[in-house]
Enzyme design. Structure first.
Site, PDB file in Angstrom:
ATOM      1  CE  LYS A 240       6.745  -3.617  27.571  1.00  0.00           C
ATOM      2  NZ  LYS A 240       6.774  -5.057  27.914  1.00  0.00           N
TER       3      LYS A 240
ATOM      4  NE  ARG B  16       9.157  -5.303  21.816  1.00  0.00           N
ATOM      5  CZ  ARG B  16       8.011  -4.975  22.427  1.00  0.00           C
ATOM      6  NH1 ARG B  16       7.549  -3.751  22.384  1.00  0.00           N
ATOM      7  NH2 ARG B  16       7.362  -5.894  23.064  1.00  0.00           N
TER       8      ARG B  16
ATOM      9  NE  ARG C 232      -1.352  -9.788  28.006  1.00  0.00           N
ATOM     10  CZ  ARG C 232      -0.217  -9.224  27.619  1.00  0.00           C
ATOM     11  NH1 ARG C 232       0.171  -8.082  28.150  1.00  0.00           N
ATOM     12  NH2 ARG C 232       0.536  -9.822  26.726  1.00  0.00           N
TER      13      ARG C 232
ATOM     14  NE  ARG D 248      -0.824  -8.920  23.474  1.00  0.00           N
ATOM     15  CZ  ARG D 248       0.205  -8.186  23.892  1.00  0.00           C
ATOM     16  NH1 ARG D 248       0.004  -7.192  24.741  1.00  0.00           N
ATOM     17  NH2 ARG D 248       1.435  -8.448  23.480  1.00  0.00           N
TER      18      ARG D 248
ATOM     19  NE  ARG E 249       4.918 -11.321  23.350  1.00  0.00           N
ATOM     20  CZ  ARG E 249       3.881 -11.284  24.186  1.00  0.00           C
ATOM     21  NH1 ARG E 249       2.994 -12.271  24.199  1.00  0.00           N
ATOM     22  NH2 ARG E 249       3.730 -10.273  24.989  1.00  0.00           N
TER      23      ARG E 249
HETATM   24  P1  G5P Z   1       3.675  -5.349  23.120  1.00  0.00           P
HETATM   25  O1  G5P Z   1       2.204  -5.238  23.079  1.00  0.00           O
HETATM   26  O2  G5P Z   1       4.490  -4.175  23.449  1.00  0.00           O
HETATM   27  P2  G5P Z   1       5.163  -6.848  25.095  1.00  0.00           P
HETATM   28  O3  G5P Z   1       5.500  -8.252  24.802  1.00  0.00           O
HETATM   29  O4  G5P Z   1       6.300  -5.931  25.180  1.00  0.00           O
HETATM   30  O5  G5P Z   1       3.991  -6.573  24.056  1.00  0.00           O
HETATM   31  P3  G5P Z   1       3.119  -6.950  26.919  1.00  0.00           P
HETATM   32  O6  G5P Z   1       2.847  -8.391  26.599  1.00  0.00           O
HETATM   33  O7  G5P Z   1       2.145  -5.916  26.428  1.00  0.00           O
HETATM   34  O8  G5P Z   1       4.534  -6.575  26.465  1.00  0.00           O
HETATM   35  P4  G5P Z   1       3.334  -5.651  29.468  1.00  0.00           P
HETATM   36  O9  G5P Z   1       2.659  -4.457  28.890  1.00  0.00           O
HETATM   37  O10 G5P Z   1       4.742  -5.505  29.935  1.00  0.00           O
HETATM   38  O11 G5P Z   1       3.260  -6.888  28.496  1.00  0.00           O
HETATM   39  O12 G5P Z   1       2.512  -6.229  30.693  1.00  0.00           O
HETATM   40  P5  G5P Z   1       0.985  -5.971  31.155  1.00  0.00           P
HETATM   41  O13 G5P Z   1       0.046  -6.207  30.037  1.00  0.00           O
HETATM   42  O14 G5P Z   1       0.900  -4.705  31.925  1.00  0.00           O
HETATM   43  O15 G5P Z   1       0.868  -7.174  32.224  1.00  0.00           O
HETATM   44  C1  G5P Z   1       0.877  -8.523  31.782  1.00  0.00           C
HETATM   45  C2  G5P Z   1      -0.178  -9.319  32.615  1.00  0.00           C
HETATM   46  O16 G5P Z   1       0.283  -9.374  33.963  1.00  0.00           O
HETATM   47  C3  G5P Z   1      -1.554  -8.660  32.661  1.00  0.00           C
HETATM   48  O17 G5P Z   1      -2.550  -9.688  32.680  1.00  0.00           O
HETATM   49  C4  G5P Z   1      -1.546  -7.886  33.994  1.00  0.00           C
HETATM   50  O18 G5P Z   1      -2.864  -7.725  34.538  1.00  0.00           O
HETATM   51  C5  G5P Z   1      -0.700  -8.839  34.846  1.00  0.00           C
HETATM   52  N1  G5P Z   1       0.053  -8.194  35.934  1.00  0.00           N
HETATM   53  C6  G5P Z   1       0.620  -6.960  35.990  1.00  0.00           C
HETATM   54  N2  G5P Z   1       1.245  -6.776  37.157  1.00  0.00           N
HETATM   55  C7  G5P Z   1       1.088  -7.931  37.874  1.00  0.00           C
HETATM   56  C8  G5P Z   1       1.518  -8.371  39.159  1.00  0.00           C
HETATM   57  O19 G5P Z   1       2.173  -7.652  39.908  1.00  0.00           O
HETATM   58  N3  G5P Z   1       1.181  -9.640  39.520  1.00  0.00           N
HETATM   59  C9  G5P Z   1       0.440 -10.460  38.710  1.00  0.00           C
HETATM   60  N4  G5P Z   1       0.168 -11.704  39.145  1.00  0.00           N
HETATM   61  N5  G5P Z   1       0.015 -10.088  37.484  1.00  0.00           N
HETATM   62  C10 G5P Z   1       0.331  -8.845  37.079  1.00  0.00           C
HETATM   63  O20 G5P Z   1       4.186  -5.895  21.705  1.00  0.00           O
HETATM   64  C11 G5P Z   1       3.555  -6.974  21.065  1.00  0.00           C
HETATM   65  C12 G5P Z   1       4.293  -7.315  19.783  1.00  0.00           C
HETATM   66  O21 G5P Z   1       4.260  -6.182  18.899  1.00  0.00           O
HETATM   67  C13 G5P Z   1       5.479  -6.066  18.168  1.00  0.00           C
HETATM   68  C14 G5P Z   1       6.315  -7.294  18.540  1.00  0.00           C
HETATM   69  O22 G5P Z   1       6.005  -8.319  17.634  1.00  0.00           O
HETATM   70  C15 G5P Z   1       5.775  -7.629  19.952  1.00  0.00           C
HETATM   71  O23 G5P Z   1       5.985  -8.989  20.292  1.00  0.00           O
HETATM   72  N6  G5P Z   1       6.166  -4.826  18.556  1.00  0.00           N
HETATM   73  C16 G5P Z   1       7.310  -4.383  18.020  1.00  0.00           C
HETATM   74  N7  G5P Z   1       8.119  -4.910  17.080  1.00  0.00           N
HETATM   75  C17 G5P Z   1       9.247  -4.209  16.793  1.00  0.00           C
HETATM   76  N8  G5P Z   1       9.593  -3.057  17.400  1.00  0.00           N
HETATM   77  C18 G5P Z   1       8.801  -2.492  18.344  1.00  0.00           C
HETATM   78  N9  G5P Z   1       9.165  -1.331  18.947  1.00  0.00           N
HETATM   79  C19 G5P Z   1       7.611  -3.167  18.694  1.00  0.00           C
HETATM   80  N10 G5P Z   1       6.627  -2.905  19.571  1.00  0.00           N
HETATM   81  C20 G5P Z   1       5.748  -3.924  19.491  1.00  0.00           C
HETATM   82 MG    MG Z   2       1.773  -3.977  27.001  1.00  0.00          MG
END
Ligand code: G5P
Ligand code: MG
Length: 221
Positions: A17, A90, A124, A157, A168
């Site tokens: 995302k 979410r 990451r 992280r 998660r």
């Molecule tokens: P976050 O911060 O919103 P998540 O768990 O939804 O956390 P996250 O972990 O931030 O999502 P992302 O943004 O979907 O993941 O993914 P990203 O960071 O872009 O990519 C992940 C990794 O993959 C990176 O290293 C990237 O470089 C790599 N990558 C990307 N594309 C590729 C690819 O094509 N190939 C490869 N090999 N790698 C790739 O929320 C964190 C916490 O905050 C709370 C919750 O506790 C949550 O767990 N929270 C909430 N709680 C309640 N309600 C809400 N609305 C909340 N929002 C947050």
């Molecule tokens: Mg993210």
């Protein structure tokens, strides 16, 4: 390209995302609001919300709905109506609250299989000052463990430990998947399937370009 867009980007933890959002923001000039980045900044500043949120985030659980709704509503009210919201809503209750306050033009879901996600999160590293995201394997920094722009140290992280990632993913399955149904039933959800951001990006780009040219296609109050 003068039309304003209010869009959500959804998908499981690690689905890309944040990575996709930076491409969208660059191409379509939207304001990016990530609930996770916002919470991590509150934690860093040790605000009351940050102290509370940390207890949930460290366990891989969701932060309570009332806290999130208040935080995001406040932030959205301060933005021009041209944004991409990442990580909120979410839960169905959060989606309900959002629909009472905002009109949405599009909901994009990144449907990336769980098995490719776990490895990605282990690799990451992020720059805490800007939330720039790297991956040791896929998009490594130019200098190992240093931010490309500032040269500052990268960190991992706390919630990227394998056991927290499992929690998660469970929270996603139980509480966030029903949100997809919420938007599907309103006819506003568009799904993007794939295992690689580079493979999904051209479809996202086409979709948003098309939406900008045909504004009445979708949108819910
Ligand atoms: P976050 O911060 O919103 P998540 O768990 O939804 O956390 P996250 O972990 O931030 O999502 P992302 O943004 O979907 O993941 O993914 P990203 O960071 O872009 O990519 C992940 C990794 O993959 C990176 O290293 C990237 O470089 C790599 N990558 C990307 N594309 C590729 C690819 O094509 N190939 C490869 N090999 N790698 C790739 O929320 C964190 C916490 O905050 C709370 C919750 O506790 C949550 O767990 N929270 C909430 N709680 C309640 N309600 C809400 N609305 C909340 N929002 C947050
Ligand atoms: Mg993210």
């Amino acid at each position: 390209m003068s039309r304003l867009i209010r869009a959500l980007i959804m998908g499981p933890p690690g689905s890309g995302k944040g990575t996709m959002s930076s491409r969208i923001v660059k191409e379509f000039k939207l304001n990016h609001l990530s609930s996770g980045d916002l919470l991590r900044s509150q934690i860093q500043r040790q605000t009351a919300v940050g102290v509370l949120a940390k207890q949930y985030i460290d366990k891989g659980s969701l932060v309570p709905d009332d806290v999130m709704v208040k935080l995001i509503t406040h932030e959205l009210n301060g933005l021009p109506p041209n944004w991409l919201l990442d990580g909120f809503p979410r839960t169905v209750s959060q989606a309900d609250s959002l629909s009472k306050n905002q009109t949405l033009d599009a909901v994009l879901n990144l449907d990336v299989p769980f098995d490719v996600i776990v490895q990605r999160l282990e690799w990451r590293w992020i720059h805490p000052g800007s939330d720039r995201v790297y991956n040791l394997d896929w998009n490594p920094p130019k200098v190992p463990f240093k931010d490309d722009v500032t040269g500052e140290d990268l960190i991992q992280r706390d919630d990227d430990k394998p056991e927290t990632v499992r929690a998660r993913l469970e929270a996603y399955e139980q509480l966030t998947k029903p949100v997809l149904e919420f938007y599907r039933s309103k006819g506003i959800l568009t799904e993007f399937h794939g295992t690689e951001t580079n493979q999904i990006w051209p479809h996202v780009n086409d979709f948003l370009s098309d939406l900008l040219q045909h504004p009445s296609k979708q949108s819910i109050e």
